[in-house]
Design an enzyme around this catalytic site. Sequence first.
Site, mmCIF file in Angstrom:
data_model
loop_
_atom_site.group_PDB
_atom_site.id
_atom_site.type_symbol
_atom_site.label_atom_id
_atom_site.label_comp_id
_atom_site.label_asym_id
_atom_site.label_seq_id
_atom_site.Cartn_x
_atom_site.Cartn_y
_atom_site.Cartn_z
ATOM 1 N N TYR A 26 -6.013 10.411 5.357
ATOM 2 C CA TYR A 26 -4.661 10.800 4.954
ATOM 3 C C TYR A 26 -4.758 11.765 3.766
ATOM 4 C CZ TYR A 26 -3.242 7.235 8.236
ATOM 5 O OH TYR A 26 -3.070 6.515 9.387
ATOM 6 N N GLY A 47 -8.780 -8.266 8.069
ATOM 7 C CA GLY A 47 -7.675 -7.615 8.764
ATOM 8 C C GLY A 47 -7.391 -8.344 10.057
ATOM 9 N N ARG A 48 -7.999 -7.856 11.133
ATOM 10 C CA ARG A 48 -7.703 -8.387 12.467
ATOM 11 C C ARG A 48 -7.921 -9.894 12.566
ATOM 12 N NH1 ARG A 48 -11.590 -4.168 15.119
ATOM 13 N NH2 ARG A 48 -12.568 -4.608 13.095
ATOM 14 N N CYS A 86 -11.735 -6.575 19.759
ATOM 15 C CA CYS A 86 -11.529 -5.905 21.053
ATOM 16 C C CYS A 86 -10.724 -4.619 20.897
ATOM 17 C CB CYS A 86 -10.851 -6.844 22.043
ATOM 18 S SG CYS A 86 -9.105 -7.163 21.659
ATOM 19 N N CYS A 98 -2.058 -9.826 19.414
ATOM 20 C CA CYS A 98 -3.478 -10.145 19.577
ATOM 21 C C CYS A 98 -3.729 -10.773 20.943
ATOM 22 C CB CYS A 98 -3.885 -11.116 18.470
ATOM 23 S SG CYS A 98 -5.581 -11.671 18.585
ATOM 24 N N CYS A 148 -11.737 -13.489 15.892
ATOM 25 C CA CYS A 148 -11.392 -12.155 16.403
ATOM 26 C C CYS A 148 -12.640 -11.566 17.044
ATOM 27 C CB CYS A 148 -10.939 -11.288 15.226
ATOM 28 S SG CYS A 148 -10.884 -9.516 15.595
ATOM 29 N N CYS A 193 -3.736 -5.083 18.794
ATOM 30 C CA CYS A 193 -3.236 -4.832 17.432
ATOM 31 C C CYS A 193 -3.150 -3.351 17.107
ATOM 32 C CB CYS A 193 -4.089 -5.572 16.408
ATOM 33 S SG CYS A 193 -5.849 -5.132 16.420
ATOM 34 N N ARG A 219 -7.656 2.312 -2.470
ATOM 35 C CA ARG A 219 -8.474 2.196 -1.259
ATOM 36 C C ARG A 219 -9.126 3.534 -0.963
ATOM 37 N NH1 ARG A 219 -7.648 -0.769 4.616
ATOM 38 N NH2 ARG A 219 -9.235 -2.231 3.945
ATOM 39 N N GLN A 244 0.845 -1.196 0.000
ATOM 40 C CA GLN A 244 0.000 0.000 0.000
ATOM 41 C C GLN A 244 0.879 1.244 0.000
ATOM 42 O OE1 GLN A 244 -2.390 1.095 3.480
ATOM 43 N NE2 GLN A 244 -4.142 1.234 2.113
HETATM 44 C C1 LIG Z 1 -3.430 -2.675 13.503
HETATM 45 C C2 LIG Z 1 -4.107 -2.165 12.289
HETATM 46 C C3 LIG Z 1 -3.384 -1.414 11.370
HETATM 47 C C4 LIG Z 1 -4.004 -0.949 10.202
HETATM 48 N N1 LIG Z 1 -3.234 -0.326 9.249
HETATM 49 C C5 LIG Z 1 -3.805 0.012 8.063
HETATM 50 C C6 LIG Z 1 -3.011 0.516 6.997
HETATM 51 O O1 LIG Z 1 -1.782 0.602 7.055
HETATM 52 N N2 LIG Z 1 -3.661 0.878 5.859
HETATM 53 C C7 LIG Z 1 -5.031 0.751 5.713
HETATM 54 O O2 LIG Z 1 -5.564 1.104 4.660
HETATM 55 N N3 LIG Z 1 -5.785 0.230 6.703
HETATM 56 C C8 LIG Z 1 -5.210 -0.161 7.844
HETATM 57 N N4 LIG Z 1 -5.979 -0.752 8.817
HETATM 58 C C9 LIG Z 1 -7.414 -1.036 8.563
HETATM 59 C C10 LIG Z 1 -7.583 -2.468 8.032
HETATM 60 O O3 LIG Z 1 -6.967 -2.637 6.777
HETATM 61 C C11 LIG Z 1 -9.084 -2.862 7.923
HETATM 62 O O4 LIG Z 1 -9.697 -2.024 6.981
HETATM 63 C C12 LIG Z 1 -9.811 -2.751 9.254
HETATM 64 O O5 LIG Z 1 -9.059 -3.361 10.282
HETATM 65 C C13 LIG Z 1 -11.205 -3.392 9.212
HETATM 66 O O6 LIG Z 1 -11.106 -4.740 8.865
HETATM 67 P P1 LIG Z 1 -11.205 -5.930 9.970
HETATM 68 O O7 LIG Z 1 -12.516 -5.748 10.690
HETATM 69 O O8 LIG Z 1 -11.165 -7.192 9.144
HETATM 70 O O9 LIG Z 1 -10.055 -5.812 10.879
HETATM 71 C C14 LIG Z 1 -5.384 -1.210 9.978
HETATM 72 C C15 LIG Z 1 -6.104 -1.952 10.929
HETATM 73 C C16 LIG Z 1 -5.478 -2.428 12.071
HETATM 74 C C17 LIG Z 1 -6.263 -3.268 13.041
#
Ligand SMILES: Cc1cc2nc3c(=O)[nH]c(=O)nc-3n(C[C@H](O)[C@H](O)[C@H](O)COP(=O)(O)O)c2cc1C
Length: 371
Positions: free
Chosen positions: A166, A309-310, A336, A359, A333, A340, A214, A101
């Site tokens: 951003y 993600g998580r 919480c 985690c 997951c 992370c 994105r 990214q």
């Molecule tokens: C620890 C952490 C770091 C993240 N860093 C980024 C990132 O660098 N770029 C981005 O677009 N989203 C980032 N996100 C958002 C995730 O890509 C994702 O959109 C978000 O966690 C929701 O998905 P999930 O419910 O499956 O975790 C981050 C999320 C977490 C938890």
Amino acid sequence: MPQQNMAALFTPITIKGLEIKNRIIMAPMALSLGFRSDRARAFYLERARGGVGAIVLPGTAVDVLASDEAWGKRGALASFLQGLSSLARDVHDAGAKLGIQLWHGFRFPAGLMGDQGELVAPSPVEKARELKAAEIGIIIGKFAAAAASAKEAGLDFVNIHGAHGYLLHRFFSPLDNRRNDKYGGSVGKRMAFALECVKAVRKAVGEEYPLFWRLSSEEGVVGGITLEQSIKLAKALKKAGVDVIDVSFGRLPRQIMPSKRQPMGTYVSQAEAIRKEVNIPVIAVGRINSPQLAAEIISQNKADFVALGRQLITDPNWVRKAQEGRYDDIVYCDSCNKNCIRFIPEIKKAPASQDLPLCNLNERAGKEWMG
Ligand SMILES: Cc1cc2nc3c(=O)[nH]c(=O)nc-3n(C[C@H](O)[C@H](O)[C@H](O)COP(=O)(O)O)c2cc1C
């Protein structure tokens, strides 16, 4: 769960000649792992071996990949790219694709960590000054150079970070962009930075290299970006050369990582709404934690990919277990948001210590390299 639904989740898809073996993408997550350490390699390889179709490396300051300039005397870009190449080779051997990214935050010139230079914004706010048009041109050049570096390093695609508050997001947001030059004033002009960026990246990587974007479909703030505006943006991005729209939500620190109080598949309806209007693949994200939900999203054509993600921090073998129908073996997951997210600089909930697992529910997360 009807068998054909689950099969849809495991149907390969080809983007510009890049075959991804299933519809599951590991979402970009800044976890302070780096890319070249044994720790990072073990972390990503465990997820690749767990069966994920593609991994998106986290938001990376474009200056890092753009030129040696940001590395100063160290001149370390070549070695950085070698590290990325070697990670890409290992991830490929494990059967997954690897992308990165490309990110620009709030400072100009941003430097390696994105945190040098002066605070800038589309229009003056608080301590930030207005970014000059010529500086926008320089940043666009960095996105293009960074994408070319990623391609040269053997990464399979780039994902441009146009979300989460951003810099690129801020130019599209009516809350931040009050310019009246060619980069602001109407929805169309608020898109100009993004579209110029895509065209420059496309020129740098050629027609056949997959380009993901994105966006935050909405900001979750009164007066912010609306879904309707995001649909216009998505259509324009497609026209400018984007292959896949990655539909996220919110602006830092709000709503990006939905909490346990929010519904499962939190932002799927947003991805679905965008998909209906743009004729290119779309990624859905946000608490897509069960294979049944993921399969439903793909089989009902709500999205073409699900990004986890998580959930993939909590259980790196989610994909394999889903494919084998071992749903009860998955460690789920619970959103919480304790361990992370402490690595996200704008949140900084706790020290970024490497001794703590990434985690609450997976002691091994971030410690895979120890065996
Ligand atoms: C620890 C952490 C770091 C993240 N860093 C980024 C990132 O660098 N770029 C981005 O677009 N989203 C980032 N996100 C958002 C995730 O890509 C994702 O959109 C978000 O966690 C929701 O998905 P999930 O419910 O499956 O975790 C981050 C999320 C977490 C938890």
